[in-house]
Design a protein around this motif. Structure first.
Motif, PDB file in Angstrom:
ATOM      1  N   VAL E  23      61.265   8.468 -76.674  1.00  0.00           N
ATOM      2  CA  VAL E  23      61.607   7.939 -77.258  1.00  0.00           C
ATOM      3  C   VAL E  23      60.051   7.173 -78.188  1.00  0.00           C
ATOM      4  O   VAL E  23      59.039   6.889 -77.606  1.00  0.00           O
ATOM      5  N   SER E  24      60.742   6.803 -79.599  1.00  0.00           N
ATOM      6  CA  SER E  24      59.226   6.775 -80.173  1.00  0.00           C
ATOM      7  C   SER E  24      59.982   5.478 -80.965  1.00  0.00           C
ATOM      8  O   SER E  24      61.185   5.317 -82.406  1.00  0.00           O
ATOM      9  N   LEU E  25      59.912   4.190 -81.118  1.00  0.00           N
ATOM     10  CA  LEU E  25      60.333   2.855 -82.037  1.00  0.00           C
ATOM     11  C   LEU E  25      59.473   1.586 -82.653  1.00  0.00           C
ATOM     12  O   LEU E  25      58.480   1.730 -81.586  1.00  0.00           O
ATOM     13  N   GLU E  26      60.020   1.044 -83.746  1.00  0.00           N
ATOM     14  CA  GLU E  26      59.198  -0.397 -84.068  1.00  0.00           C
ATOM     15  C   GLU E  26      60.262  -0.987 -83.377  1.00  0.00           C
ATOM     16  O   GLU E  26      61.293  -1.389 -83.924  1.00  0.00           O
ATOM     17  N   ILE E  27      59.656  -2.638 -83.212  1.00  0.00           N
ATOM     18  CA  ILE E  27      60.591  -3.578 -82.913  1.00  0.00           C
ATOM     19  C   ILE E  27      59.622  -4.540 -83.934  1.00  0.00           C
ATOM     20  O   ILE E  27      58.676  -5.289 -83.343  1.00  0.00           O
ATOM     21  N   GLU E  28      60.690  -4.847 -84.320  1.00  0.00           N
ATOM     22  CA  GLU E  28      59.412  -6.027 -85.248  1.00  0.00           C
ATOM     23  C   GLU E  28      59.730  -7.623 -84.684  1.00  0.00           C
ATOM     24  O   GLU E  28      60.908  -7.644 -83.989  1.00  0.00           O
ATOM     25  N   PRO E  29      58.758  -8.787 -84.848  1.00  0.00           N
ATOM     26  CA  PRO E  29      59.309  -9.653 -84.470  1.00  0.00           C
ATOM     27  C   PRO E  29      60.053 -10.421 -84.587  1.00  0.00           C
ATOM     28  O   PRO E  29      60.729 -10.729 -86.178  1.00  0.00           O
ATOM     29  N   ARG E  30      60.255 -11.436 -84.300  1.00  0.00           N
ATOM     30  CA  ARG E  30      61.684 -12.318 -84.431  1.00  0.00           C
ATOM     31  C   ARG E  30      62.668 -12.035 -84.790  1.00  0.00           C
ATOM     32  O   ARG E  30      63.312 -11.776 -86.354  1.00  0.00           O
ATOM     33  N   SER E  31      63.334 -11.060 -84.207  1.00  0.00           N
ATOM     34  CA  SER E  31      64.600  -9.944 -84.330  1.00  0.00           C
ATOM     35  C   SER E  31      65.023  -9.777 -83.173  1.00  0.00           C
ATOM     36  O   SER E  31      64.761  -9.632 -82.140  1.00  0.00           O
ATOM     37  N   VAL E  32      66.331  -9.530 -83.022  1.00  0.00           N
ATOM     38  CA  VAL E  32      67.378  -8.996 -81.926  1.00  0.00           C
ATOM     39  C   VAL E  32      67.669  -7.250 -82.209  1.00  0.00           C
ATOM     40  O   VAL E  32      68.067  -6.602 -82.873  1.00  0.00           O
ATOM     41  N   THR E  33      66.808  -6.689 -80.567  1.00  0.00           N
ATOM     42  CA  THR E  33      67.819  -5.386 -80.920  1.00  0.00           C
ATOM     43  C   THR E  33      68.002  -5.064 -80.068  1.00  0.00           C
ATOM     44  O   THR E  33      67.524  -5.539 -78.706  1.00  0.00           O
ATOM     45  N   ALA E  34      69.150  -4.633 -80.924  1.00  0.00           N
ATOM     46  CA  ALA E  34      70.234  -3.631 -78.789  1.00  0.00           C
ATOM     47  C   ALA E  34      69.801  -2.540 -79.158  1.00  0.00           C
ATOM     48  O   ALA E  34      69.923  -1.680 -79.842  1.00  0.00           O
ATOM     49  N   PHE E  35      69.987  -1.959 -77.846  1.00  0.00           N
ATOM     50  CA  PHE E  35      70.506  -0.643 -77.011  1.00  0.00           C
ATOM     51  C   PHE E  35      71.974  -0.549 -76.350  1.00  0.00           C
ATOM     52  O   PHE E  35      72.355  -1.300 -75.481  1.00  0.00           O
ATOM     53  N   LEU E 191      73.146 -18.692 -77.765  1.00  0.00           N
ATOM     54  CA  LEU E 191      71.902 -19.214 -77.103  1.00  0.00           C
ATOM     55  C   LEU E 191      70.858 -17.664 -77.912  1.00  0.00           C
ATOM     56  O   LEU E 191      69.434 -18.547 -78.406  1.00  0.00           O
ATOM     57  N   ILE E 192      71.374 -16.922 -77.480  1.00  0.00           N
ATOM     58  CA  ILE E 192      70.523 -15.346 -78.480  1.00  0.00           C
ATOM     59  C   ILE E 192      70.391 -15.850 -79.819  1.00  0.00           C
ATOM     60  O   ILE E 192      68.604 -15.716 -80.157  1.00  0.00           O
ATOM     61  N   GLU E 193      71.164 -16.140 -80.692  1.00  0.00           N
ATOM     62  CA  GLU E 193      70.820 -16.515 -82.028  1.00  0.00           C
ATOM     63  C   GLU E 193      69.403 -17.740 -82.155  1.00  0.00           C
ATOM     64  O   GLU E 193      69.076 -16.966 -82.859  1.00  0.00           O
ATOM     65  N   GLU E 194      70.033 -18.821 -81.740  1.00  0.00           N
ATOM     66  CA  GLU E 194      68.543 -19.872 -81.453  1.00  0.00           C
ATOM     67  C   GLU E 194      67.454 -18.974 -81.130  1.00  0.00           C
ATOM     68  O   GLU E 194      66.355 -19.336 -81.769  1.00  0.00           O
ATOM     69  N   LEU E 195      67.632 -18.307 -80.193  1.00  0.00           N
ATOM     70  CA  LEU E 195      66.084 -17.477 -79.511  1.00  0.00           C
ATOM     71  C   LEU E 195      65.864 -16.971 -80.303  1.00  0.00           C
ATOM     72  O   LEU E 195      64.091 -17.213 -80.361  1.00  0.00           O
ATOM     73  N   LYS E 196      65.696 -15.969 -81.216  1.00  0.00           N
ATOM     74  CA  LYS E 196      65.261 -15.286 -81.958  1.00  0.00           C
ATOM     75  C   LYS E 196      64.446 -16.217 -82.746  1.00  0.00           C
ATOM     76  O   LYS E 196      63.940 -15.489 -84.097  1.00  0.00           O
ATOM     77  N   GLN E 197      64.348 -17.386 -83.514  1.00  0.00           N
ATOM     78  CA  GLN E 197      63.860 -18.141 -84.249  1.00  0.00           C
ATOM     79  C   GLN E 197      62.454 -17.817 -83.778  1.00  0.00           C
ATOM     80  O   GLN E 197      61.072 -18.185 -84.313  1.00  0.00           O
ATOM     81  N   GLU E 198      61.782 -17.788 -82.327  1.00  0.00           N
ATOM     82  CA  GLU E 198      60.961 -17.153 -82.047  1.00  0.00           C
ATOM     83  C   GLU E 198      60.422 -16.720 -80.787  1.00  0.00           C
ATOM     84  O   GLU E 198      58.769 -17.026 -80.883  1.00  0.00           O
ATOM     85  N   TYR E 199      61.290 -16.285 -80.715  1.00  0.00           N
ATOM     86  CA  TYR E 199      61.320 -15.020 -79.916  1.00  0.00           C
ATOM     87  C   TYR E 199      61.188 -13.684 -79.818  1.00  0.00           C
ATOM     88  O   TYR E 199      62.298 -13.502 -81.047  1.00  0.00           O
ATOM     89  N   THR E 200      60.918 -12.888 -80.515  1.00  0.00           N
ATOM     90  CA  THR E 200      61.410 -11.081 -80.348  1.00  0.00           C
ATOM     91  C   THR E 200      61.905 -10.240 -79.052  1.00  0.00           C
ATOM     92  O   THR E 200      61.916 -11.318 -78.161  1.00  0.00           O
TER      93      THR E 200
END
Ligand SMILES: Nc1ncnc2c1ncn2[C@@H]1O[C@H](COP(=O)(O)OP(=O)(O)OP(=O)(O)O)[C@@H](O)[C@H]1O
Ligand SMILES: Nc1ncnc2c1ncn2[C@@H]1O[C@H](COP(=O)(O)OP(=O)(O)OP(=O)(O)O)[C@@H](O)[C@H]1O
Ligand SMILES: [Mg+2]
Ligand SMILES: [Mg+2]
Ligand SMILES: O=P([O-])([O-])[O-]
Lengths: 259, 314, 364, 340, 259
Positions: E23-35, E191-200
């Protein structure tokens, strides 16, 4: 085989907690009926009242009627043991008996009633049931190996074989594929398609695609909130439920707006 | 693994707390090894003079050590086997009653009551055995000998006091019952609900469900309960010493005054007056007892592991 | 097992319910029960009268029970079919097994309480046997001895046992862990008298033949106690869900702190119960203490010097070396036994209390 | 509350202090308890420890010098004395052996409605050897006119452990019924047969709780059980302290011993009237001259007390022993006085 | 806060069994990534390698690189404890510590590490974290009651509060709503919507509607069959994955043809 099921105003309790309230529905013989709904809405609970498995849970109780071809399951003098022979069940997690071989697993239910079965008859029954569950080819060379050595999907089919070996009239399935990988899931779905030629099948699933693929009719259950009882919201042909439901909450649910 | 270029902030030293803690855990495990080793070594060292002793060296011996220990060994195994024969079905019955028959509330109380039996000290069982049990069963023994004396185990002459190996075995059975019941109860309670429901869904009655799901699943546990019970029964001392009329004979008869003694009881009987090499002889019989229980344990493990494939564990 | 409230079925009353099975009414079983015991009772009574012997209560219970089990099997098989008959038969046997096991328990308890009450007095708990012959005297020295020796044994066993179980559950992998598990199993099987001989030999070798001290007794008890502590704690630690450990790791808590602050507090109730039970298991040991610690009539507070009495040994010696009048000695023996049982019961209760106080709060 | 009574009162004018260690016969255990209790009360600064570890162990401990005195159910035999080597004693000195504990052994039985039986030595030996197995055996009936003896099996109970009682009892059987009882006298029951029980209490319990049982035990423990009067000469003698003391007086001392070695050759087969021959004589063994004189005063005082009428009375009361006769006391006192 | 995650050619093993491959991937800061992906395809397994929770499983091992802001998590000398403080995790089943009160649960990450904190600071942190997890209003009156007394959804938010109390930079969530009822599920999604303002944020879900609702990017994992390793099939913007995937199997999966 296969029988008609009629449920009249059924309430299901865990101790004092009412988990399912006022369900009435009719299930046609030789059809597949799917129960869908969000987690905790009482699908499992309701399913288990259809063969009196519910009362195995300590403190659980039932109010109302379940008629199978007109006989009330909860009538006086009804023997739950007889009910369960006619209404078989397949569980969420495959549960072959770990101490038995594949062959013994298939015969487990039959041996209870008919201890003196000739070896020939038993062999026939094993082959027939495993064929019926689409498992024969995969295991015919290792019938004496433990059932727990099979993969999850094979184990689930073994459980189905075990269930049909006692020739029930109805088969209840509680999320039979939720612990399985996609290939095994497809195998089970195919199997359901075949089984409905002979049995009345009721299946609980959290997967709406699966419900729309395998079932003729679909029942949608919902729950107002934690601690509230689950209710039957809508019960109709599968195509209607998924394309044109009459209730708002059904539409929300099948369109993925929640759950 | 590949290495990185930058110095990461997430590097840390190996934590002292972790090292101390895991170190002391390992140390404790090692202590078990040391203790067991110490028990074995001390027993062996003390036993060596006895193993080759004859009646010349030790007044307790009539010929040599092996002739002395053999009837004791026989009695030990025979009494324990009888006790287990009585206790096993009973403990399984009680455990099933608590786990699958009694209403829940009652069940936990019953469990507590049975556990209490485990707390009764063995001297008390000894006193009870002599004073209550033996006189109570003596008439039954007389009846058995009179009416079923043709059966070799029940051959007479009947003991006038009821202090026979069968009585001792009953006392032993009562003593090992709580521990065996506790274990059986636990394994029965741990039978996966999945399997119980599978059986019920196939249309099994309660007993059939127990037979197809509970007992096979619990088999290894029941075996360890049996082994633990056997261990206790083999090693029980005071109750046997007090209850059993131990004359040292090698016989299978259950109801006569003439019974084999057991190693543990014999140590208790002879140790107070023992001196010199006699003490070594007694310790050597203890070593034999240790070896027997060790052997029983090992065999049980082997049996369990042989059936592993079919066990509920995987 | 479960109660099922059933509403009278309006529609199906007219039709024969195909699912209903022939069933013995509940009262039938009670009738069979009553008749079985009545018949056996009558026969035994006749025998008793004929032979002028006492009525055999035990025989009545056992034979009556067997007859009941057999006749329910017979009736039920005939009316309800073979399978249901077997089910009822086994039910009768299982309940029978339980009743049979209750007989010795009640008998033992009754004997100890009724005979132990005679000397269960203040003097018994404030006197030793020093300078006492015949009547009077008490078991204070033995009670102190029991508490000291068992306490010391606990002090040795609990850390070792607990840490070993932590090792087995949290650290141990592979052959070493399997080896230790095996050794613990073997240790569980050490006969108590062998433990006594071991402690005796150990101290004889280092401190000269015939040395008997309280500490030697503690060692003997510890040998018996350690495996029990390991076993029960191990079981309890394994019951702690892995989720909690992972939750703690995910918060960046090191392993040892996770064990100390999450795993142990969660399982403390079970561990305490296990420890209490292990104490109860060894506190009644007689033979190893008789060999390793000997006995004395006097107070001895010093574990490391001189012989030390304990309650079981006190009971035993009072019984075995009866003087004049023998009743005085026997009364003391039974009072000692009663005391011992009460101590153990108290320990059990404490364990349950602890279990309740420390048990994870469900809040519901 | 009974501990540390040392300073309880000043009325005692004892100047003795120290700790005296003894070990040996368990038969003397109860008597020693009584003696120690009285002696310690009279001499508050003295502690006497008697370890009832058994006669064999007692003799060995004494030989090793680990105790100041020994209790033993038999005297040292000639070989042991010849070998000498008593560590506690001064070299080349003698030991003194004092038969200060004389206890009748009662033959007890449990037969409904029968309180005493007359039996001669041959019959007793026959019963315990397993040759007479029924209570209505002619041998028993013929000696007991007017006693209704049931047709019931005899369960003869003996000691399962190594015991001085057994040794004395079998010595009697061997001496008085040599044709029937062919075994050597020994503390361990010599053959597999009969019923065995642990300790005096075990024997008493077995006899009490059984039916048709018979056994032998220290007479103080006979309680309400039936007892046997033993045939001596032409008469049947029930056990009594006087009769037990009488056989000791009627028996000669072992020959060839030193002046103060009062080992007695019990005449078990005596026909002297009024003697009860099944007795256990237990000795107190000390040195004539101790290697270390520290405890000499204590030994003398303690043994002196035991030999005194008060001491003998104390043990008679608590352990049911037979007080020694005055003539024996004179010899014993002389022996004790000689200790240095 | 919040950091960029880069994974290079990661293989994950359970003993000898390779559960996830290449697996290779890149996850941007302050975003929500779903698996997303079918059961058993290794979503959970892969997620747990992102904060070295994987190695808690006996016999588990990892090959490859995971870089957080350029620092390799699996580099030599890296302390997993420190990694986990930066990368928090929320589990499938809510798992508050049963021996602790709500307040203690929130402070667990701080207190368990023996860090000292004044009562005032602690109170602030508790309020702030519970606010952050949208739970403050519901529990502010019963901070000293055991955490296990809350409903499932509240417990899950408590676990989130506990996680953000240690101020991580990344939050991993493994099917955080699968055990919850619909209402609680919506609360968490908000909540996830709000959290993504601050967290990856990285979230595993079996619910495709949920994935499409909450995530910016979606990674689809699949498995060829039982015993085969799971693979990353496609990784793209969520809208692309659900409307116009480049792979056939992704399309099959998101259209509900299997799973
Ligand atoms: N053994 C039980 N005792 C008490 N309550 C129970 C028990 N089993 C289920 N419940 C409760 O009954 C309600 C219905 O549960 P049920 O398991 O039937 O839901 P479900 O629709 O099958 O959910 P899922 O999709 O998660 O399987 C829930 O509120 C649940 O908490
Ligand atoms: N502890 C373990 N030991 C060995 N194999 C494991 C372990 N946990 C998971 N596996 C295997 O690794 C593979 C991936 O499992 P994983 O749990 O990561 O799947 P998932 O995508 O999270 O599935 P789900 O949707 O059911 O949670 C599966 O084949 C599984 O059997
Ligand atoms: Mg469900
Ligand atoms: Mg997962
Ligand atoms: O006093 P005994 O030697 O017979 O125990």
């Amino acid at each position: 085989m296969s029988k008609r099921i009629e449920v009249n105003d059924l309430n299901v309790y865990y101790g004092k907690f009412r988990a399912v309230e006022g369900v009435s529905l009719e299930i046609e013989p030789r059809s597949v009926t799917a129960f869908i709904g969000p987690s905790g809405c009482g699908k499992t609970t309701f399913l288990r009242t259809l063969n009196r498995m519910h009362e195995v849970t300590p403190g659980a109780s039932v109010e109302g009627e379940v008629l199978i071809d007109g006989n009330n399951l909860y009538g006086p003098g009804v023997d739950p043991v007889l009910v369960r022979r006619q209404v078989g069940m397949v569980f969420q997690r495959p549960n072959p008996f770990p101490t038995m071989s594949i062959r013994e697993n298939v015969l487990a239910g039959v041996k209870l009633n008919n201890r003196r079965m000739s070896k020939g008859d038993a062999d026939d029954l094993v082959e027939q049931s495993l064929q019926g569950a689409n498992l024969w080819n995969e295991v015919k060379d290792r019938l004496d190996r433990p059932g727990s050595g099979l993969s999850g999907g094979q184990q689930q089919r073994l459980c189905i074989a075990r269930t049909i070996a006692v020739s029930p009239e109805v088969i209840l399935m509680d999320e039979p594929c939720s612990a399985l990988d996609p290939i095994s899931t497809l195998a089970i779905e195919d199997l359901i398609e075949e089984l409905k030629q002979e049995y009345t099948i009721v299946i609980v699933t959290h997967n709406m695609q699966q419900a729309s693929r395998v079932s003729d009719k679909t029942a949608f259950f919902n729950i107002a909130g934690t601690g509230k009882p689950g209710k039957l919201i809508e019960y109709d042909d599968t195509t209607t439920i998924f394309s044109n439901p009459s209730q708002k909450s059904t539409e929300d649910y099948v369109s993925g707006r929640f759950g | 693994m590949t290495t990185t270029t930058k110095a990461p902030p997430i590097r840390g030293k190996q934590r002292a707390g972790d090292r101390v803690f895991s170190g002391s855990a390992v140390f404790a495990g090692a202590m078990i090894l040391v203790t067991l080793g110490a028990v074995a070594i001390f027993l062996i060292v003390q036993s060596i003079p006895a193993l080759f002793a004859t009646s010349e060296d030790a007044s307790i011996l009539t010929t040599n050590f092996w002739d002395y220990v053999w009837p004791l060994l026989f009695g030990t195994v025979w009494a324990a086997a009888l006790a287990l024969l009585i206790a096993t079905p009973l403990s399984i019955g009680i455990a099933l009653f608590i786990s699958h028959y009694a209403p829940r509330r009652l069940a936990s109380m019953l469990g507590y009551i049975v556990d209490l039996l485990a707390a009764v000290p063995s001297v008390v069982f000894g006193l009870w055995g002599i004073g209550v049990l033996a006189p109570a069963v003596q008439p039954l023994y007389t009846w058995l000998v009179d009416n079923m004396g043709w059966f070799p185990l029940f051959a007479g002459p009947v003991s006038g006091t009821g202090r026979t190996i069968l009585t001792a075995a009953v006392v032993l059975a009562v003593m090992v019952l709580p521990i065996m019941t506790a274990i059986n109860r636990e394994v029965f309670l741990q039978t996966p609900v999945l399997h119980e429901e599978a059986a019920l869904a196939l249309g099994a009655t309660r007993w059939e469900m127990i037979r197809t799901a509970v007992l096979p699943f619990g088999a290894p546990g029941m075996l360890s309960a049996g082994v633990l019970g056997l261990g206790r029964a083999l090693g029980e001392t005071m109750a046997v010493a007090m209850v059993l009329s131990a004359t040292g004979a090698v016989t299978f008869q259950l109801l006569t005054s003439v019974n084999p003694s057991t190693i543990a009881a014999n140590i208790a009987l002879s140790f107070p007056e023992a001196y010199g090499i006699n003490i070594n002889v007694l310790i050597a019989t203890g070593l034999i007892l240790f070896i027997v229980t060790f052997g029983v344990n090992a065999i049980a493990r082997w049996v369990v592991s042989r059936r592993k494939e079919f066990s509920g564990a995987n | 097992m479960a109660t099922t409230t059933t509403r009278p079925a309006a529609r199906s009353t007219s039709v024969e319910n195909a699912l209903a099975a022939a069933k013995l009414p509940t009262y039938a079983l009670w009738v069979v029960f009553g008749v079985s015991f009545a018949v056996v009772g009558a026969v035994l009574l006749l025998i008793a009268i004929a032979s002028e012997a006492e009525f055999n209560y035990a025989g009545w219970l056992i034979i009556g029970g067997l007859l009941y089990a057999f006749s329910t099997w017979l009736f039920s098989s005939l009316v309800e079919g073979r399978r249901r008959g077997m089910d009822r038969f086994v039910t009768a046997l299982v309940i029978g097994a339980f009743v049979i096991a209750m007989i010795p328990l009640i008998s033992v308890t009754w004997t100890v309480v009724s005979l132990g009450a005679a000397r269960f007095d203040v003097e018994f708990f404030s006197y030793s046997m020093r300078n006492v012959t015949g009547e009077g005297g008490g078991a204070l020295h033995a009670i102190i001895g029991t508490l000291e020796m068992t306490g010391m044994a606990a002090l040795i066993s609990i850390p070792i046992g607990l840490m070993t179980s932590i090792y087995l559950v949290e650290y141990g992998r592979g052959a070493v862990a399997r080896g230790i598990t095996f050794l613990v199993d073997v240790m569980t099987g050490i006969p108590s008298i062998v433990a006594g001989l071991f402690a005796y030999s150990l101290f004889s070798i280092f401190l000269g033949p015939g040395t008997r001290t309280g500490f030697a007794g503690s060692i003997a008890l510890a040998v018996l106690m350690i495996p029990v502590v390991v076993r029960s704690s191990e079981e309890m630690l394994r019951l702690v869900p892995n989720e909690l450990r992972e939750a703690s790791y995910a918060l960046g808590v090191p392993k040892w702190l996770t064990i100390v602050k999450v795993v142990l507090p969660t399982s403390i109730a079970g561990i305490t119960t296990g420890i209490m039970l292990s104490i109860a298991r060894v506190i009644g040991e007689t033979a190893p203490l008789l060999i390793a610690a000997g006995f004395t009539a006097s107070m001895n507070y010093n574990l490391f010097e001189g012989r030390m009495s304990s309650l079981p040994v006190f009971v035993y010696t009072q019984y075995a070396n009866q003087g004049n009048p023998p009743e005085a000695y026997l009364d003391r023996a039974w009072a000692g036994a009663l005391t011992l049982i009460i101590i153990v019961m108290a320990l059990n209760l404490v364990a349950r209390l602890v279990a309740r106080t420390f048990a994870p709060k469900t809040g519901r | 509350a009974n501990e540390g009574g040392a300073s309880s009162d000043d009325t005692t004018d004892s100047s003795l202090s120290g700790t005296l260690v003894g070990a040996g016969a368990s038969s003397q255990g109860s008597a020693q308890e009584a003696w120690i209790a009285a002696f310690q009360t009279a001499n508050p600064d003295v502690t006497v420890n008697y370890d009832p570890s058994g006669s064999g162990a007692g003799r060995e401990t004494f030989q090793e010098g680990a105790s100041d005195f020994a209790g033993s159910d038999r005297a040292f035999n000639d070989e042991e004395i010849a070998e000498g080597n008593f560590q506690a004693c001064a070299p080349d000195t003698n030991i003194i052996e004092l038969p200060l504990y004389i206890s009748p052994i009662a033959v007890i039985f449990n037969l409904e409605g029968v309180e005493s039986l007359n039996l001669d030595a041959d019959t007793l030996a026959g019963i315990f050897a397993g040759e007479i197995t029924n209570w209505n055996d002619d041998a028993i009936v013929s000696q007991n006119d007017g006693v209704e003896l049931p047709d019931q099996a005899i369960t003869a109970v003996h000691r399962a452990d190594d015991s001085g009682t057994t040794e004395n009892f079998t010595e009697y059987l061997g001496a008085a019924a040599p044709d029937v009882w062919t075994y050597e006298a020994d503390g361990v029951w010599p053959f597999e047969g009969g019923e065995a029980a642990q300790g005096t209490s075990g024997v008493v319990d077995a006899v009490t709780n059984g039916t048709g049982t018979i056994g032998y035990a220290d007479a103080s423990r006979a309680g309400d059980l039936g007892t046997v009067a033993v045939k001596v000469g032409e008469e049947y003698v029930p056990y009594s302290p006087e009769a037990a003391a009488a056989i000791v007086d009627a028996s000669p001392f072992v020959e060839g011993r030193s002046e103060f070695d009062l080992a007695i050759e019990l005449e078990r087969d005596t026909t002297a009237s009024g003697t009860y021959p099944i007795v256990l004589v237990s000795y107190l063994v000390a040195c004539e001259e101790y290697a270390d004189s520290a405890n000499v005063e204590l030994v003398k005082a303690y043994l002196g007390y035991i030999a005194s009428p008060e001491g003998q009375e104390a043990s008679a009361e608590s352990a049911g022993s037979a007080p020694i006769s005055d003539s024996l006391r004179e010899l014993a006192t002389a022996a004790i006085d000689s200790i240095q």
